[in-house]
Design a protein around this motif. Structure first.
Motif, mmCIF file in Angstrom:
data_model
loop_
_atom_site.group_PDB
_atom_site.id
_atom_site.type_symbol
_atom_site.label_atom_id
_atom_site.label_comp_id
_atom_site.label_asym_id
_atom_site.label_seq_id
_atom_site.Cartn_x
_atom_site.Cartn_y
_atom_site.Cartn_z
ATOM 1 N N THR A 86 0.852 -1.185 0.000
ATOM 2 C CA THR A 86 0.000 0.000 0.000
ATOM 3 C C THR A 86 0.882 1.228 0.000
ATOM 4 O O THR A 86 1.801 1.337 0.828
ATOM 5 C CB THR A 86 -0.919 0.001 1.228
ATOM 6 O OG1 THR A 86 -1.771 -1.148 1.173
ATOM 7 C CG2 THR A 86 -1.768 1.252 1.261
ATOM 8 N N TRP A 98 -4.020 8.483 -1.835
ATOM 9 C CA TRP A 98 -3.797 7.046 -2.033
ATOM 10 C C TRP A 98 -3.213 6.784 -3.405
ATOM 11 O O TRP A 98 -3.643 7.337 -4.403
ATOM 12 C CB TRP A 98 -5.150 6.334 -1.884
ATOM 13 C CG TRP A 98 -5.082 4.832 -2.068
ATOM 14 C CD1 TRP A 98 -4.828 3.901 -1.138
ATOM 15 C CD2 TRP A 98 -5.301 4.122 -3.287
ATOM 16 N NE1 TRP A 98 -4.871 2.632 -1.636
ATOM 17 C CE2 TRP A 98 -5.156 2.753 -3.001
ATOM 18 C CE3 TRP A 98 -5.599 4.532 -4.612
ATOM 19 C CZ2 TRP A 98 -5.306 1.747 -3.969
ATOM 20 C CZ3 TRP A 98 -5.743 3.529 -5.563
ATOM 21 C CH2 TRP A 98 -5.589 2.163 -5.241
ATOM 22 N N ARG A 102 -4.768 -1.798 -1.082
ATOM 23 C CA ARG A 102 -6.167 -2.114 -0.823
ATOM 24 C C ARG A 102 -6.775 -1.300 0.300
ATOM 25 O O ARG A 102 -7.939 -1.475 0.630
ATOM 26 C CB ARG A 102 -6.304 -3.605 -0.481
ATOM 27 C CG ARG A 102 -5.867 -4.521 -1.600
ATOM 28 C CD ARG A 102 -6.072 -5.965 -1.207
ATOM 29 N NE ARG A 102 -5.679 -6.869 -2.277
ATOM 30 C CZ ARG A 102 -5.759 -8.199 -2.200
ATOM 31 N NH1 ARG A 102 -6.219 -8.751 -1.077
ATOM 32 N NH2 ARG A 102 -5.387 -8.941 -3.214
ATOM 33 N N ALA A 103 -6.011 -0.471 0.939
ATOM 34 C CA ALA A 103 -6.549 0.282 2.072
ATOM 35 C C ALA A 103 -5.851 1.617 2.161
ATOM 36 O O ALA A 103 -4.762 1.825 1.617
ATOM 37 C CB ALA A 103 -6.383 -0.500 3.368
ATOM 38 N N THR A 104 -6.547 2.564 2.821
ATOM 39 C CA THR A 104 -5.967 3.875 3.078
ATOM 40 C C THR A 104 -5.326 3.866 4.451
ATOM 41 O O THR A 104 -5.916 3.416 5.433
ATOM 42 C CB THR A 104 -7.047 4.952 3.008
ATOM 43 O OG1 THR A 104 -7.642 4.933 1.722
ATOM 44 C CG2 THR A 104 -6.438 6.323 3.256
ATOM 45 N N THR A 127 -2.848 0.768 12.408
ATOM 46 C CA THR A 127 -4.009 -0.091 12.164
ATOM 47 C C THR A 127 -4.986 0.664 11.263
ATOM 48 O O THR A 127 -5.389 1.792 11.588
ATOM 49 C CB THR A 127 -4.698 -0.470 13.476
ATOM 50 O OG1 THR A 127 -3.743 -1.130 14.329
ATOM 51 C CG2 THR A 127 -5.873 -1.408 13.223
ATOM 52 N N THR A 128 -5.352 0.071 10.158
ATOM 53 C CA THR A 128 -6.253 0.728 9.212
ATOM 54 C C THR A 128 -7.671 0.714 9.755
ATOM 55 O O THR A 128 -7.970 0.074 10.777
ATOM 56 C CB THR A 128 -6.207 0.015 7.854
ATOM 57 O OG1 THR A 128 -6.757 -1.296 7.990
ATOM 58 C CG2 THR A 128 -4.761 -0.092 7.344
ATOM 59 N N THR A 129 -8.533 1.472 9.014
ATOM 60 C CA THR A 129 -9.950 1.519 9.409
ATOM 61 C C THR A 129 -10.609 0.160 9.282
ATOM 62 O O THR A 129 -11.639 -0.101 9.904
ATOM 63 C CB THR A 129 -10.687 2.542 8.537
ATOM 64 O OG1 THR A 129 -10.488 2.191 7.158
ATOM 65 C CG2 THR A 129 -10.168 3.947 8.789
ATOM 66 N N ASP A 130 -9.995 -0.722 8.488
ATOM 67 C CA ASP A 130 -10.538 -2.089 8.332
ATOM 68 C C ASP A 130 -10.005 -3.039 9.400
ATOM 69 O O ASP A 130 -10.279 -4.239 9.365
ATOM 70 C CB ASP A 130 -10.180 -2.632 6.941
ATOM 71 C CG ASP A 130 -10.792 -1.798 5.826
ATOM 72 O OD1 ASP A 130 -11.842 -1.177 6.083
ATOM 73 O OD2 ASP A 130 -10.208 -1.770 4.729
ATOM 74 N N GLY A 131 -9.224 -2.501 10.312
ATOM 75 C CA GLY A 131 -8.691 -3.336 11.387
ATOM 76 C C GLY A 131 -7.489 -4.160 11.001
ATOM 77 O O GLY A 131 -7.186 -5.164 11.661
ATOM 78 N N ILE A 132 -6.778 -3.758 9.977
ATOM 79 C CA ILE A 132 -5.600 -4.502 9.524
ATOM 80 C C ILE A 132 -4.350 -3.829 10.099
ATOM 81 O O ILE A 132 -4.167 -2.611 9.945
ATOM 82 C CB ILE A 132 -5.527 -4.529 7.986
ATOM 83 C CG1 ILE A 132 -6.792 -5.190 7.408
ATOM 84 C CG2 ILE A 132 -4.291 -5.279 7.533
ATOM 85 C CD1 ILE A 132 -6.855 -5.134 5.905
#
Length: 483
Positions: A86, A98, A102-104, A127-132
């Motif tokens: 990313t 971006w 796959r994530a911001t 930690t991304t907003t998707d919890g990654i």
């Protein structure tokens, strides 16, 4: 019950197996923890190098030229490069664009410091907003031709190292469990094998306690501690068996020696009693001889009992404290008593000063015994020569002497030569002499006359000195005074 008390209550083999298992568990746990930390460090370093080697500048160049910071676009509006990471652009105000992935990524203070030119690069986790969970590398770049400073963040998921670490942790846990269980089983086997001689020793001790059979022996092959313990046990049982045999022999010999004077004493008393009962008087001369015989037998019994009491003491026992005594004075006192026992004999003495550490009464009794032996075997009108030089006391008589085959037995208890069986005595005098001399650290010897003439010579050697110790003033009684 405390854990320590419960542990001590376990059998020895169980304690050994448990200690081995605990020791192996601690060692395996330490190795597993170190291995896990090292692998984690290596994977983290590898991920960091991968992030720092990713060429995201070319991918971000188009976005910079199109001004994505001024007019941010959604991820789906950009063409993502095949970087397996990313990528996003960040300015000093925290705005971000971006680029691929796959994530911001959330913008942190560290990212803004890099975008502002305060740092050249930084590594951190977010930690991304998707919890990654992501590992982020942010570096400073300058756009051309405007020269504006931005920051490019490159990130990869931490799952790239978390999954291998999780797998490794389970593998290490499984291997550690197998190792601990195996170590416990091996420890139990080793404990049983190693303690088998102890079990045999325990069985032997229980057998001896139950049957009093001191002939039991256990194998003592090898040079390890168990073999040494086995040899010590066998030596102990041999010593106990020998002690019991000597005790039984002493009782048998004492009974035999006591039987003769008791029988004679009983016969004489019965004669006197029958004379009184029947009213038939015994002739005065015969009655006088009977009473003299009774007195002599009682004296012999008293002497025998005293000798037995002396020999019944353990060799290590001592009736009193050891003191520095004047051996020449004790020898002189014993010589005076010997002259009373042999008034028809000629005594010559040459006693040089000599001081030893011992018991004065016991030493005098031993010297009296050795002189009595010389008096007993000296012919009427014979001579007895006594000398004390350099701690060696010699007593020479001119009697029949001792056959060479009898010399090894003269200090045995109750042993009497064939020529001495008709003479009074119990056969214990020389045993007491040897025992007393050993207590002083010396030696006793009986040998043929050194000049080849008739008689025998007793040689007693005493460790000591020709002068008393200066720290202990010598008393007039022949004994060094206590301080």
């Amino acid at each position: 019950m405390s854990p320590a008390a419960r542990f001590r209550a376990l059998p020895l083999r169980s304690r050994l197996a448990l200690l081995v298992a605990v020791a192996v568990a601690v060692a395996v746990a330490a190795v597993a923890a170190v291995s896990w930390v090292m692998v984690r460090t290596q994977l983290t370093d590898q991920l960091n190098r991968s992030l720092m080697s990713t060429n995201a500048t070319a991918q971000a160049g188009r976005s910079l030229r199109e001004g994505c910071i001024v007019q941010p676009t959604r991820p789906e509006q950009q063409i993502a490069g095949n970087l397996n990471a990313t990528v996003q652009i960040v300015d000093a105000n925290g705005r971000h664009c971006w680029v691929s992935g796959r994530a911001t990524l959330p913008v942190t203070t560290l990212d803004r410091e890099v975008a502002a030119g305060e740092r050249t690069s930084v590594l951190h986790d977010v930690t991304t907003t998707d919890g990654i969970d992501m590992r982020v590398y942010t570096m400073v770049v300058t756009s051309q031709p405007s020269g504006q400073i931005f920051a490019i963040s490159v990130a990869k998921p931490l799952a790239d190292i978390d999954k291998p670490l999780s797998t490794l942790a389970w593998v290490l846990l499984l291997v550690s469990g197998v190792g601990v269980v195996g170590a416990g089983a091996a420890g139990l086997w080793v404990a049983r094998t190693g303690l088998r001689p102890v079990d045999e020793l325990t069985g032997a001790v229980e057998h001896i306690a139950r049957t009093e059979d001191l002939t039991v022996r256990i194998p003592d092959t090898g040079d390890d501690e168990i073999a040494r313990l086995s040899r010590s046990f066998n030596s102990m049982t041999s010593a106990l068996a020998s002690s019991r045999d000597r005790q039984a022999q002493l009782i048998a010999d004492a009974g035999h020696e006591l039987r003769t004077p008791l029988t004679s004493l009983r016969t004489n008393i019965e004669l006197l009693a029958r004379s009184e009962d029947t009213g038939r008087p015994i002739p005065p001369q015969d009655r006088k001889e009977l009473l003299a015989s009774v007195k002599a037998q009682m004296t012999e019994l008293a002497s025998l009992i005293g000798d037995l009491q002396e020999l019944s003491r353990p060799d290590a026992a001592s009736p009193g404290p050891l003191q520095v005594v004047a051996l020449h004075d004790i020898a002189g006192s014993a010589l005076s008593r010997a002259r009373l026992r042999g008034p028809e004999l000629t005594f010559t003495a040459d006693l040089e000063p000599w001081y030893v550490r011992g018991e004065a009464p016991a030493l005098e009794r031993a010297l009296v015994n050795i002189l009595d032996n010389a008096v007993k075997f000296s012919p009427p009108g014979g001579a007895v020569e006594i000398a004390l030089r350099g701690g060696e006391l010699t007593v020479r008589d001119h009697g029949p002497g001792i056959p060479a085959e009898d010399l090894p037995h003269v200090f045995d208890r109750f042993w009497r030569s064939p020529s001495a069986r008709a003479l009074p005595g119990s056969g214990l005098g020389l045993s007491i002499v040897a025992r007393t001399v050993r207590h002083t650290g010396g030696t006793a010897e009986l040998r043929a006359a050194p000049d080849g003439g008739p008689g025998a010579q007793a040689v007693l050697r005493f460790p000591g000195a020709p002068t008393p110790p200066p720290q202990s003033p010598y008393g007039s009684d022949g004994v060094v005074a206590d301080q």
